[in-house]
Scaffold this active site. Structure first.
Site, PDB file in Angstrom:
ATOM      1  N   LYS A 156     -15.675  40.112  22.277  1.00 42.37           N
ATOM      2  CA  LYS A 156     -16.002  41.475  22.699  1.00 42.37           C
ATOM      3  C   LYS A 156     -15.171  42.474  21.913  1.00 42.37           C
ATOM      4  CE  LYS A 156     -16.723  44.330  26.756  1.00 42.37           C
ATOM      5  NZ  LYS A 156     -16.834  44.314  28.214  1.00 42.37           N
TER       6      LYS A 156
ATOM      7  N   GLY B 213     -22.938  48.359  33.055  1.00 41.48           N
ATOM      8  CA  GLY B 213     -21.609  48.381  33.658  1.00 41.48           C
ATOM      9  C   GLY B 213     -21.392  49.499  34.642  1.00 41.48           C
TER      10      GLY B 213
ATOM     11  N   ASN C 144     -16.357  47.385  24.197  1.00 36.02           N
ATOM     12  CA  ASN C 144     -15.462  47.599  25.337  1.00 36.02           C
ATOM     13  C   ASN C 144     -15.231  49.116  25.485  1.00 36.02           C
ATOM     14  OD1 ASN C 144     -13.581  47.033  27.431  1.00 36.02           O
ATOM     15  ND2 ASN C 144     -13.058  45.115  26.425  1.00 36.02           N
ATOM     16  N   THR C 145     -14.421  49.508  26.439  1.00 39.88           N
ATOM     17  CA  THR C 145     -14.179  50.939  26.690  1.00 39.88           C
ATOM     18  C   THR C 145     -13.381  51.578  25.533  1.00 39.88           C
ATOM     19  OG1 THR C 145     -12.232  50.266  27.917  1.00 39.88           O
ATOM     20  CG2 THR C 145     -14.205  50.736  29.199  1.00 39.88           C
TER      21      THR C 145
ATOM     22  N   GLY D 284     -19.267  54.644  30.623  1.00 39.43           N
ATOM     23  CA  GLY D 284     -20.360  55.452  31.154  1.00 39.43           C
ATOM     24  C   GLY D 284     -21.125  56.183  30.057  1.00 39.43           C
TER      25      GLY D 284
ATOM     26  N   LYS E 264     -15.788  39.437  35.690  1.00 37.41           N
ATOM     27  CA  LYS E 264     -14.554  40.187  35.385  1.00 37.41           C
ATOM     28  C   LYS E 264     -13.618  39.296  34.559  1.00 37.41           C
ATOM     29  CE  LYS E 264     -10.990  43.018  36.054  1.00 37.41           C
ATOM     30  NZ  LYS E 264     -10.993  44.292  35.310  1.00 37.41           N
TER      31      LYS E 264
ATOM     32  N   ASN F 210     -10.840  54.203  33.574  1.00 40.39           N
ATOM     33  CA  ASN F 210     -10.222  53.240  34.493  1.00 40.39           C
ATOM     34  C   ASN F 210      -9.031  52.569  33.857  1.00 40.39           C
ATOM     35  OD1 ASN F 210     -10.516  50.066  34.171  1.00 40.39           O
ATOM     36  ND2 ASN F 210     -12.258  51.005  33.119  1.00 40.39           N
TER      37      ASN F 210
ATOM     38  N   GLY G 194      -6.218  47.195  34.891  1.00 42.51           N
ATOM     39  CA  GLY G 194      -5.142  46.302  34.464  1.00 42.51           C
ATOM     40  C   GLY G 194      -5.412  44.843  34.753  1.00 42.51           C
TER      41      GLY G 194
ATOM     42  N   CYS H 220      -6.832  43.146  24.683  1.00 39.39           N
ATOM     43  CA  CYS H 220      -5.615  42.908  25.463  1.00 39.39           C
ATOM     44  C   CYS H 220      -4.419  42.987  24.528  1.00 39.39           C
ATOM     45  CB  CYS H 220      -5.626  41.502  26.060  1.00 39.39           C
ATOM     46  SG  CYS H 220      -6.985  41.209  27.163  1.00 39.39           S
TER      47      CYS H 220
HETATM   48  C1  LIG Z   1     -13.835  49.441  36.182  1.00 42.05           C
HETATM   49  C2  LIG Z   1     -14.082  48.712  34.895  1.00 42.05           C
HETATM   50  C3  LIG Z   1     -13.495  47.482  34.674  1.00 42.05           C
HETATM   51  C4  LIG Z   1     -13.708  46.793  33.477  1.00 42.05           C
HETATM   52  N1  LIG Z   1     -13.143  45.566  33.301  1.00 42.05           N
HETATM   53  C5  LIG Z   1     -13.408  44.872  32.173  1.00 42.05           C
HETATM   54  C6  LIG Z   1     -12.897  43.564  32.002  1.00 42.05           C
HETATM   55  O1  LIG Z   1     -12.248  43.001  32.878  1.00 42.05           O
HETATM   56  N2  LIG Z   1     -13.170  42.932  30.827  1.00 42.05           N
HETATM   57  C7  LIG Z   1     -13.928  43.489  29.829  1.00 42.05           C
HETATM   58  O2  LIG Z   1     -14.147  42.853  28.798  1.00 42.05           O
HETATM   59  N3  LIG Z   1     -14.447  44.725  29.993  1.00 42.05           N
HETATM   60  C8  LIG Z   1     -14.208  45.414  31.130  1.00 42.05           C
HETATM   61  N4  LIG Z   1     -14.761  46.651  31.290  1.00 42.05           N
HETATM   62  C9  LIG Z   1     -15.590  47.232  30.224  1.00 42.05           C
HETATM   63  C10 LIG Z   1     -17.097  47.019  30.495  1.00 42.05           C
HETATM   64  O3  LIG Z   1     -17.426  45.649  30.578  1.00 42.05           O
HETATM   65  C11 LIG Z   1     -17.943  47.673  29.394  1.00 42.05           C
HETATM   66  O4  LIG Z   1     -17.675  47.055  28.163  1.00 42.05           O
HETATM   67  C12 LIG Z   1     -17.687  49.168  29.250  1.00 42.05           C
HETATM   68  O5  LIG Z   1     -17.392  49.759  30.493  1.00 42.05           O
HETATM   69  C13 LIG Z   1     -18.870  49.909  28.624  1.00 42.05           C
HETATM   70  O6  LIG Z   1     -20.043  49.741  29.400  1.00 42.05           O
HETATM   71  P1  LIG Z   1     -20.470  50.775  30.577  1.00 42.05           P
HETATM   72  O7  LIG Z   1     -20.334  52.151  30.010  1.00 42.05           O
HETATM   73  O8  LIG Z   1     -21.889  50.403  30.924  1.00 42.05           O
HETATM   74  O9  LIG Z   1     -19.544  50.537  31.712  1.00 42.05           O
HETATM   75  C14 LIG Z   1     -14.549  47.363  32.483  1.00 42.05           C
HETATM   76  C15 LIG Z   1     -15.140  48.606  32.708  1.00 42.05           C
HETATM   77  C16 LIG Z   1     -14.921  49.284  33.902  1.00 42.05           C
HETATM   78  C17 LIG Z   1     -15.602  50.610  34.108  1.00 42.05           C
END
Ligand SMILES: Cc1cc2nc3c(=O)[nH]c(=O)nc-3n(C[C@H](O)[C@H](O)[C@H](O)COP(=O)(O)O)c2cc1C
Length: 327
Positions: free
Chosen positions: A167, A268, A194-195, A219, A45, A69, A72, A130
């Site tokens: 990233k 993820g 990232n998201t 997702g 994380k 999500n 934060g 960020c």
């Molecule tokens: C609950 C949650 C927390 C996340 N926290 C971080 C984070 O702290 N740092 C980061 O670079 N990406 C974070 N992400 C993004 C994931 O690492 C990933 O890049 C993104 O969710 C896409 O992959 P996925 O669809 O398999 O989850 C987070 C995603 C989720 C769902």
């Protein structure tokens, strides 16, 4: 047997399946479901300098084929992370990819400095999604120059031989431009993606569902966007290793990312429903590569970019006749 070893900027990993930052803390909880050392690596994380309690609740909302999500960046701060989480990963023998996050270039540089020489550290992932507190909260990842400033500082502060991956955010018009800026500033590789910024409104309360109003969408809903981003970044920078992610739920999903240009993948959101997903995805990817006749996973990296007549191991040409329609 397909050889699953993969090399990211000179560092070899036993296989290409990693956790995704923020979806498995530092791996301790997942280790109750499977041996985390079986993965290529554990991406932690994002950690900041100081402890943080995160954003207001609710912090999660289900969406069609996905999740929103707004955690934060809740976390214990770098000192506690080093003492309890990174030390645990090192003792366990896992390969740690430590994700760092900050509000200024100086924050990132100090975090990277603190990671120098730490046992278990295989790689640094720089979460640049960020807000920059020194620039009206403008997200670093959305501005090639700001992104490059962070990467340059982290690369300088990180021990040689430890790759620095930036990233990238999909919330940009030209992801290849940000990728190029990061690599020019010293990034050894890129994590993609990232998201996506999203929002859900509760129509009964007639208010945003998330306490933080907006959140990050993840997702399977985002997978085609993620595959497109990996494709574009690999096309622009074919020699730069990519850790691909976004909606991977199965080994075939992971294979899509590899074919688009990823040398490794992160799993993820799927772990929230199936904590064993990373090792399952690994086994399924292995099988899928074997079925397609690959001796080595690296032979599949970026293969989809090659023209259909290019070498494919002992398989019928998978490209169908209907190439024109987008409907
Ligand atoms: C609950 C949650 C927390 C996340 N926290 C971080 C984070 O702290 N740092 C980061 O670079 N990406 C974070 N992400 C993004 C994931 O690492 C990933 O890049 C993104 O969710 C896409 O992959 P996925 O669809 O398999 O989850 C987070 C995603 C989720 C769902």
């Amino acid at each position: 047997m397909t050889d699953l070893r993969t090399t990211l900027a000179g560092v070899e990993f036993p296989n290409p399946v990693f956790t995704a930052s923020g979806c498995a803390a530092a791996g301790q909880e997942l280790d109750g479901f499977f041996d985390v050392t079986a993965l290529g690596g554990v991406v932690t994380k994002s950690i900041m300098l100081a402890a943080r309690s995160g954003r207001a609740t609710p912090r999660m909302a289900e969406t069609p084929s996905g999740m929103l999500n707004s955690i934060g960046l809740q976390g214990p701060g770098i000192e506690a992370f080093l003492e309890h989480e990174l030390a645990w990963l090192a003792d366990r023998g896992a390969r740690a990819v430590v994700s760092i996050a900050g509000g200024s270039v100086e924050d990132y540089a100090r975090l990277a400095q603190k990671l120098r020489g730490r046992p278990g550290l295989a790689m640094v992932e720089v979460n640049i999604s960020c807000p920059n507190v020194e620039d009206r909260g403008q997200v670093f990842a959305c501005d090639p120059r700001a992104a490059a400033g962070v990467v340059e500082a982290v690369r300088k502060a990180t021990a040689p031989g430890v790759p620095v991956f930036a990233k990238l955010s999909p919330d940009v018009t030209d992801i290849a431009a940000v990728a190029r800026a990061c690599v020019a500033a010293g990034a050894d590789g890129l994590s993609v993606i990232n998201t996506l910024l999203g929002m859900v409104i509760d129509v009964d309360r007639m208010r945003p569902v998330l306490g933080g109003v907006t959140g990050g969408l993840s997702g399977p809903a985002i997978r085609p966007v993620a595959v497109r981003c990996v494709w574009q970044v690999h096309a622009a920078l074919p020699d730069v290793p990519i850790l691909g992610m976004g909606g991977i739920r199965t080994g075939l999903d992971a294979l899509e990312f590899v074919l688009a240009g990823a040398s490794a993948v992160s799993v993820g959101t799927t772990v929230f429903g199936d904590p064993t997903a990373p090792v399952r995805v690994l086994a399924e990817l292995h099988q899928a590569l074997q079925e397609r006749g690959f001796d080595h996973v690296r032979d599949a990296v970026g293969l989809a970019h090659r023209p259909p007549e290019a070498y494919l191991p002992e398989r019928p040409d998978p490209v169908g006749d209907d190439q024109g329609s987008t409907a």
